[in-house]
Write a protein that holds these residues in place. Structure first.
Motif, PDB file in Angstrom:
ATOM      1  N   ASN A 114      -3.305 -12.918   1.031  1.00 57.00           N
ATOM      2  CA  ASN A 114      -3.214 -12.954   2.493  1.00 57.00           C
ATOM      3  C   ASN A 114      -2.619 -11.684   3.106  1.00 57.00           C
ATOM      4  O   ASN A 114      -2.378 -11.627   4.301  1.00 57.00           O
ATOM      5  N   VAL A 115      -2.397 -10.652   2.303  1.00 56.59           N
ATOM      6  CA  VAL A 115      -1.696  -9.460   2.792  1.00 56.59           C
ATOM      7  C   VAL A 115      -2.575  -8.560   3.667  1.00 56.59           C
ATOM      8  O   VAL A 115      -2.098  -7.951   4.627  1.00 56.59           O
ATOM      9  N   SER A 116      -3.856  -8.474   3.369  1.00 51.49           N
ATOM     10  CA  SER A 116      -4.731  -7.494   4.037  1.00 51.49           C
ATOM     11  C   SER A 116      -4.693  -7.539   5.565  1.00 51.49           C
ATOM     12  O   SER A 116      -4.547  -6.496   6.213  1.00 51.49           O
ATOM     13  N   PRO A 117      -4.825  -8.720   6.201  1.00 51.40           N
ATOM     14  CA  PRO A 117      -4.778  -8.724   7.670  1.00 51.40           C
ATOM     15  C   PRO A 117      -3.456  -8.197   8.229  1.00 51.40           C
ATOM     16  O   PRO A 117      -3.425  -7.567   9.284  1.00 51.40           O
ATOM     17  N   TYR A 118      -2.372  -8.466   7.523  1.00 46.18           N
ATOM     18  CA  TYR A 118      -1.069  -7.957   7.966  1.00 46.18           C
ATOM     19  C   TYR A 118      -1.010  -6.442   7.855  1.00 46.18           C
ATOM     20  O   TYR A 118      -0.459  -5.771   8.730  1.00 46.18           O
ATOM     21  N   LEU A 119      -1.535  -5.906   6.775  1.00 44.81           N
ATOM     22  CA  LEU A 119      -1.568  -4.447   6.612  1.00 44.81           C
ATOM     23  C   LEU A 119      -2.344  -3.795   7.750  1.00 44.81           C
ATOM     24  O   LEU A 119      -1.952  -2.761   8.287  1.00 44.81           O
ATOM     25  N   GLU A 120      -3.453  -4.401   8.119  1.00 44.74           N
ATOM     26  CA  GLU A 120      -4.298  -3.837   9.176  1.00 44.74           C
ATOM     27  C   GLU A 120      -3.638  -3.962  10.546  1.00 44.74           C
ATOM     28  O   GLU A 120      -3.812  -3.109  11.408  1.00 44.74           O
ATOM     29  N   LYS A 121      -2.876  -5.050  10.755  1.00 42.24           N
ATOM     30  CA  LYS A 121      -2.276  -5.294  12.064  1.00 42.24           C
ATOM     31  C   LYS A 121      -1.028  -4.443  12.291  1.00 42.24           C
ATOM     32  O   LYS A 121      -0.720  -4.048  13.421  1.00 42.24           O
ATOM     33  N   TYR A 122      -0.301  -4.139  11.235  1.00 42.52           N
ATOM     34  CA  TYR A 122       0.971  -3.418  11.359  1.00 42.52           C
ATOM     35  C   TYR A 122       0.736  -2.019  11.961  1.00 42.52           C
ATOM     36  O   TYR A 122      -0.238  -1.345  11.612  1.00 42.52           O
ATOM     37  N   PRO A 123       1.610  -1.547  12.865  1.00 39.54           N
ATOM     38  CA  PRO A 123       1.335  -0.291  13.592  1.00 39.54           C
ATOM     39  C   PRO A 123       1.459   0.986  12.767  1.00 39.54           C
ATOM     40  O   PRO A 123       0.909   2.013  13.143  1.00 39.54           O
ATOM     41  N   TRP A 124       2.202   0.997  11.654  1.00 41.06           N
ATOM     42  CA  TRP A 124       2.354   2.178  10.793  1.00 41.06           C
ATOM     43  C   TRP A 124       2.681   3.438  11.587  1.00 41.06           C
ATOM     44  O   TRP A 124       2.012   4.457  11.486  1.00 41.06           O
TER      45      TRP A 124
END
Length: 455
Positions: A356-366
């Protein structure tokens, strides 16, 4: 007992520490050097093939955060890459120790030490130094060929295309981009793909150089040029002879020092402090900055003639916000790299992200770009139980808003992450909020939202 052939340098501002360490080590190793000031490190490294440096992390009274040790660790790794560094401190903090090991320290010891433990660590460091020094030039070349993550973003592919073309020339390159976008990696990529790849690659962080150190560090100095100038010492330009010098954060140089740098670039010579003889230079110049350099020229805080000298070719690196399709593949690439480092190069580390990590990686502003991603993944790897990294381990639940649409899988994943963290801390709101990277108020709102009051 036969002594090991090794040259070891101990650096500490306390004479009793130097004496004690020397007495212990000289029974087991051939040559022991001591220095009460880190300023002597450069001259000792220039005059001797030091295998191991035992480096104290704190020198000035009142400054006990280890930053001086980190600074000198970087200096040693730049000047003598094959020298093994062991950090030594009485104020041991896991964060500083991990940072030092990330940068390249072999290990660390806490004062007061156990003699057997100290000898064991140094013995291993000497063996590691021997391995490094036994490598042939061809083995070194093979070992330094790094894997680079390109991705599919048009902007990053264009940047790599320009880098490959310019690497075949000796043209000066200016790399532009936000903090953490990989400017050092690009400079190294250009060097590794050039005819100079078997020669030195010297990185200079101009942002960390004070005005007083600028000339001596870059141009070198003659013996007697100033109080601590005990020997003739080459500067970074000379160290990069026939190779590449990377001038990082060039936008931070004050105007009066820009003139001195411009003279070196125009004349292709360098004159050491205290000398009048100009030494010819054969070096490739790569510069980088995160500032708007052209605006600085307009504002007359950066010389236009210096800009012309450094940007024969200009490469713009996109932020992660501009290459969102690359975020998840890059995270997997970085995880593989870091896992291999911590397992001493093993390719079968087995580390992976939860599904379930991928959507969080994409959403995070970095906001810190690739550097922030590297730091978060490395921290997650250290903290994770087993070899699976979760959203909680990554600490990327602190983005400001989550979509309210129930169909959005982010909501369900956030709910699961919060449930797990609350369970882990037995419902302690403060501890759960800290681990999730949320304020107590924000966590309470999410508990209300997901109806987790009885969790």
């Amino acid at each position: 007992m036969r002594k090991k052939q090794a040259q070891i340098l101990i650096v500490d501002d306390q004479e009793e520490i130097l004496f004690s360490a020397k007495m212990i080590l000289k029974k087991h190793f051939e040559n022991i050097f001591t220095a009460s000031s880190p300023k002597n490190i450069i001259s000792i490294l220039n005059e001797n093939e030091i295998n191991v440096v035992l480096l104290d992390m704190n020198y000035r009274i009142g400054f006990e955060d280890g930053r001086e040790g980190i600074h000198w660790l970087k200096e040693i790794k730049t000047l003598s890459p094959n020298t093994i560094v062991i950090l030594m401190t009485a104020f041991g903090k896991i964060e500083t120790a991990v940072e030092g090991i990330k940068i390249g320290a072999f290990d660390y010891v806490l004062k007061p030490w156990h003699n057997e433990k100290l000898l064991e660590i140094i013995d291993k460091a000497v063996d590691e130094s021997r391995k490094k020094n036994k490598k042939t030039v061809s083995e070194k070349t093979e070992n330094t060929e790094k894997r680079y993550f390109t991705g599919t973003s048009p902007k990053i592919k264009q940047a790599y295309s320009i880098a490959e073309k310019v690497a075949r020339t000796d043209a000066n390159v200016l790399i532009l981009g936000e903090n953490g976008t990989g400017k050092f990696v690009f400079a190294e990529f250009i060097h590794q793909n050039s005819e100079r790849k078997n020669k030195p690659f010297v990185h200079v962080d101009l942002g960390s150089l004070s005005d007083s150190l600028f000339e001596s560090e870059l141009f070198g100095y003659a013996k007697g040029a100033f109080t601590d100038a005990k020997t003739d010492t080459p500067g970074r330009f000379e160290m990069a002879s026939e190779g590449t010098i990377f001038l990082d954060e060039i936008g931070n140089i004050p105007l009066h020092l820009q003139v001195k740098l411009l003279h070196v670039l125009q004349t292709k010579t360098v004159t050491r402090l205290g000398e009048s003889k100009a030494r010819p230079l054969n070096v490739r110049i790569i510069s980088a900055t995160n500032s708007d350099i052209k605006t600085e020229v307009k504002n007359k805080t950066f010389r236009e003639d210096l800009l012309y000298r450094i940007n024969t070719m200009e490469i713009n690196l996109p932020s992660l916000r501009e290459r969102k399709d690359d975020i998840v593949p890059m995270a997997h690439f970085i995880l593989d790299q870091i896992a291999a480092k911590y397992s001493h190069g093993s390719e079968t580390s087995g580390w992976h992200f939860e599904e379930n990590v991928s959507p969080y990686l994409e959403k995070y502003p970095w906001k810190g770009n690739i550097r922030e991603m590297e730091n978060k993944i490395e921290r997650a790897l250290i903290l994770a139980d087993g070899n699976t990294i979760s959203v909680v381990n990554l600490d990327i639940l602190d983005f400001e808003e989550v979509q309210e649409n129930d169909e959005n899988p982010l909501s369900e994943m956030e709910k699961t992450a919060i449930e797990k963290t609350l369970f882990k801390h037995n419902g302690n709101i403060s501890k759960a909020a800290e681990e999730l990277g949320l304020s107590r108020a924000a966590l309470y709102r999410r508990i209300e939202k997901y109806d987790l009051k009885n969790s």
